[in-house]
Design a protein around this motif. Sequence first.
Motif, PDB file in Angstrom:
ATOM      1  N   ILE A 152       0.815  -1.219   0.000  1.00  0.00           N
ATOM      2  CA  ILE A 152       0.000   0.000   0.000  1.00  0.00           C
ATOM      3  C   ILE A 152       0.844   1.262   0.000  1.00  0.00           C
ATOM      4  O   ILE A 152       0.311   2.359  -0.231  1.00  0.00           O
ATOM      5  CB  ILE A 152      -0.970   0.044   1.196  1.00  0.00           C
ATOM      6  N   VAL A 153       2.143   1.133   0.275  1.00  0.00           N
ATOM      7  CA  VAL A 153       2.999   2.328   0.295  1.00  0.00           C
ATOM      8  C   VAL A 153       2.914   3.069  -1.033  1.00  0.00           C
ATOM      9  O   VAL A 153       2.926   4.300  -1.089  1.00  0.00           O
ATOM     10  CB  VAL A 153       4.459   1.939   0.616  1.00  0.00           C
ATOM     11  N   VAL A 156       0.400   6.020  -1.616  1.00  0.00           N
ATOM     12  CA  VAL A 156       0.636   7.340  -1.025  1.00  0.00           C
ATOM     13  C   VAL A 156       1.924   7.970  -1.545  1.00  0.00           C
ATOM     14  O   VAL A 156       1.967   9.166  -1.865  1.00  0.00           O
ATOM     15  CB  VAL A 156       0.675   7.236   0.517  1.00  0.00           C
ATOM     16  N   LEU A 157       2.995   7.172  -1.625  1.00  0.00           N
ATOM     17  CA  LEU A 157       4.260   7.710  -2.122  1.00  0.00           C
ATOM     18  C   LEU A 157       4.147   8.064  -3.608  1.00  0.00           C
ATOM     19  O   LEU A 157       3.531   7.330  -4.377  1.00  0.00           O
ATOM     20  CB  LEU A 157       5.381   6.685  -1.942  1.00  0.00           C
ATOM     21  N   PRO A 158       4.726   9.189  -4.020  1.00  0.00           N
ATOM     22  CA  PRO A 158       4.733   9.515  -5.459  1.00  0.00           C
ATOM     23  C   PRO A 158       5.632   8.542  -6.217  1.00  0.00           C
ATOM     24  O   PRO A 158       6.579   8.003  -5.631  1.00  0.00           O
ATOM     25  CB  PRO A 158       5.306  10.934  -5.471  1.00  0.00           C
ATOM     26  N   PRO A 159       5.318   8.268  -7.486  1.00  0.00           N
ATOM     27  CA  PRO A 159       4.242   8.846  -8.295  1.00  0.00           C
ATOM     28  C   PRO A 159       2.994   7.959  -8.311  1.00  0.00           C
ATOM     29  O   PRO A 159       2.801   7.152  -9.220  1.00  0.00           O
ATOM     30  CB  PRO A 159       4.864   8.901  -9.691  1.00  0.00           C
ATOM     31  N   SER A 160       2.158   8.074  -7.302  1.00  0.00           N
ATOM     32  CA  SER A 160       0.974   7.247  -7.176  1.00  0.00           C
ATOM     33  C   SER A 160      -0.013   7.509  -8.319  1.00  0.00           C
ATOM     34  O   SER A 160      -0.346   8.659  -8.614  1.00  0.00           O
ATOM     35  CB  SER A 160       0.289   7.533  -5.835  1.00  0.00           C
ATOM     36  N   VAL A 161      -0.495   6.439  -8.932  1.00  0.00           N
ATOM     37  CA  VAL A 161      -1.504   6.576  -9.982  1.00  0.00           C
ATOM     38  C   VAL A 161      -2.772   7.207  -9.426  1.00  0.00           C
ATOM     39  O   VAL A 161      -3.430   8.024 -10.085  1.00  0.00           O
ATOM     40  CB  VAL A 161      -1.805   5.195 -10.604  1.00  0.00           C
ATOM     41  N   LEU A 162      -3.123   6.860  -8.185  1.00  0.00           N
ATOM     42  CA  LEU A 162      -4.346   7.404  -7.591  1.00  0.00           C
ATOM     43  C   LEU A 162      -4.224   8.905  -7.318  1.00  0.00           C
ATOM     44  O   LEU A 162      -5.220   9.633  -7.393  1.00  0.00           O
ATOM     45  CB  LEU A 162      -4.679   6.658  -6.301  1.00  0.00           C
ATOM     46  N   LEU A 163      -3.034   9.368  -7.004  1.00  0.00           N
ATOM     47  CA  LEU A 163      -2.845  10.817  -6.846  1.00  0.00           C
ATOM     48  C   LEU A 163      -3.055  11.523  -8.178  1.00  0.00           C
ATOM     49  O   LEU A 163      -3.601  12.639  -8.219  1.00  0.00           O
ATOM     50  CB  LEU A 163      -1.442  11.109  -6.307  1.00  0.00           C
ATOM     51  N   ILE A 164      -2.654  10.886  -9.265  1.00  0.00           N
ATOM     52  CA  ILE A 164      -2.881  11.462 -10.591  1.00  0.00           C
ATOM     53  C   ILE A 164      -4.374  11.532 -10.885  1.00  0.00           C
ATOM     54  O   ILE A 164      -4.895  12.558 -11.329  1.00  0.00           O
ATOM     55  CB  ILE A 164      -2.155  10.639 -11.672  1.00  0.00           C
ATOM     56  N   VAL A 165      -5.086  10.428 -10.635  1.00  0.00           N
ATOM     57  CA  VAL A 165      -6.528  10.393 -10.871  1.00  0.00           C
ATOM     58  C   VAL A 165      -7.232  11.449 -10.038  1.00  0.00           C
ATOM     59  O   VAL A 165      -8.096  12.188 -10.531  1.00  0.00           O
ATOM     60  CB  VAL A 165      -7.088   8.993 -10.562  1.00  0.00           C
ATOM     61  N   TYR A 166      -6.866  11.544  -8.760  1.00  0.00           N
ATOM     62  CA  TYR A 166      -7.479  12.530  -7.863  1.00  0.00           C
ATOM     63  C   TYR A 166      -7.219  13.951  -8.373  1.00  0.00           C
ATOM     64  O   TYR A 166      -8.130  14.776  -8.436  1.00  0.00           O
ATOM     65  CB  TYR A 166      -6.915  12.368  -6.454  1.00  0.00           C
ATOM     66  N   SER A 373      -6.687   6.908   3.474  1.00  0.00           N
ATOM     67  CA  SER A 373      -7.838   6.067   3.829  1.00  0.00           C
ATOM     68  C   SER A 373      -8.124   5.050   2.739  1.00  0.00           C
ATOM     69  O   SER A 373      -8.473   3.897   3.021  1.00  0.00           O
ATOM     70  CB  SER A 373      -9.078   6.945   4.065  1.00  0.00           C
ATOM     71  N   ASP A 374      -7.965   5.455   1.501  1.00  0.00           N
ATOM     72  CA  ASP A 374      -8.173   4.526   0.398  1.00  0.00           C
ATOM     73  C   ASP A 374      -7.114   3.427   0.420  1.00  0.00           C
ATOM     74  O   ASP A 374      -7.408   2.264   0.124  1.00  0.00           O
ATOM     75  CB  ASP A 374      -8.127   5.283  -0.926  1.00  0.00           C
ATOM     76  N   ALA A 375      -5.892   3.798   0.768  1.00  0.00           N
ATOM     77  CA  ALA A 375      -4.814   2.808   0.860  1.00  0.00           C
ATOM     78  C   ALA A 375      -5.122   1.770   1.935  1.00  0.00           C
ATOM     79  O   ALA A 375      -4.874   0.570   1.749  1.00  0.00           O
ATOM     80  CB  ALA A 375      -3.491   3.504   1.162  1.00  0.00           C
ATOM     81  N   ILE A 376      -5.673   2.221   3.052  1.00  0.00           N
ATOM     82  CA  ILE A 376      -6.026   1.296   4.132  1.00  0.00           C
ATOM     83  C   ILE A 376      -7.032   0.269   3.628  1.00  0.00           C
ATOM     84  O   ILE A 376      -7.015  -0.901   4.040  1.00  0.00           O
ATOM     85  CB  ILE A 376      -6.571   2.076   5.343  1.00  0.00           C
TER      86      ILE A 376
END
Length: 429
Positions: A152-153, A156-166, A373-376
């Motif tokens: 799950i790291v 949260v750590l860049p370059p997370s695909v989910l951070l891009i989507v968000y 929270s999504d990672a959890i």
Amino acid sequence: MIAISLELALLALTVLCLLLFFGGVQIFLVFGLWALGFYTMVPEFPASNMSILAFSELESFTYVAIPLFVLVGDLINRARISDEIIEFSRACIGWLPGSTGNTSIGCSAIFSAITGSNAATTASVGKALHPPMDDEGYDESYAAATIASGGIVGTVLPPSVLLIVYGVMYGVSVPDLFIAGIVPGIAILFGLVAVNTTLSWRNDYGQDSSAFEFQPWEIVQTAWQAKVGLGTIVILLGGIYIGIFTPSEAAAVAVFYILLMSVALGKITRLEQVVSASFTSLLLIGVILPIVVAAVAIQQNLSFLGIQEAVSEALLSLGSPWLVMLAMMLIMLATGSVLASVPNIALTVPLLTPAAMELGLDPVTWAIIFIISDAIGFITPPYGLNLYIISGITDIDYLRVTYDALPYLGMLIAVWALFFAVPELNVLA
């Protein structure tokens, strides 16, 4: 009478979609059915809105980064660069009690910093390190839980695909999100290592006298051997932070760099290896983007119905900021445990954002809190994607892995609550 009929029709549609969802129908089909049903019932939203929405949502150039990041990870696997990353991780933190478990966690952090994908990280590290952990005396389900938790790291750590989507969905700067994810990502990494070190010491997992020898020269040697993988991290993150590349451009340069180095060093010798890796990327983007379109359509529909405002008002009516925060955490835990990441981001974020703003959180800080929270949710049943992945790879019962993941789950919730309650701890946000 018309309003009542519309409400009943939408309620019936919602119940039908929920039954389909829990019956195992793909989430894209469930979302698409609800969105199309809404357009059919509500004259203010013609069905043509779906095609307009799809075009406007997907024309963002930033989405190009997603398949490129996945391609980076697949190329690393095809070129066997992941083996070098594992040896580097072992040299860095393998001297602690539970050395191979800590190696799996450290390797997950490095691998996720290259691919941006928790699923790819869990699968790759699981195939490489679960057999050695089993051979070294780790309980097999605990070893699987450790690898699943380490995966799950990358969320949260860049370059997370989910951070891009968000960032694309809500107009938040992706480079800012990448920077803000560093401190919480490292905190999660250290927390996972602390849990594994403690449990390994108590249960005598992987105890080996040679494991406790810290050898700086070995770190230098393994870093040089892993130069292709570590160099990719420098290109990806360094180029973005300095401002040379956008995330999409950095991913493209990283793909070129890996191809060039892998061919030059003889790690990739056949065109088939590149074609096979590219196919995986295309397959993933074909799964993600339709879900994004359907989820955004539902988001707009819920906004039209006033659901988002109603949820926000209900939360804020609790009065105490601590009660509001607790209620938000319970909602995020619930949605993260049953929804895939992209639908969760599309549906839950708009419901909770007004309350988050009232608590004084800025958009970047709130984004990181939600992504944690999504990672959890990746190790929280009944969804628990990482648990399913590692269970499938190791052929260990899902419930056994879930039980052994509980210490990691408790630590993750504690770290999440700390950054939620004291956002100032994230000094880079």
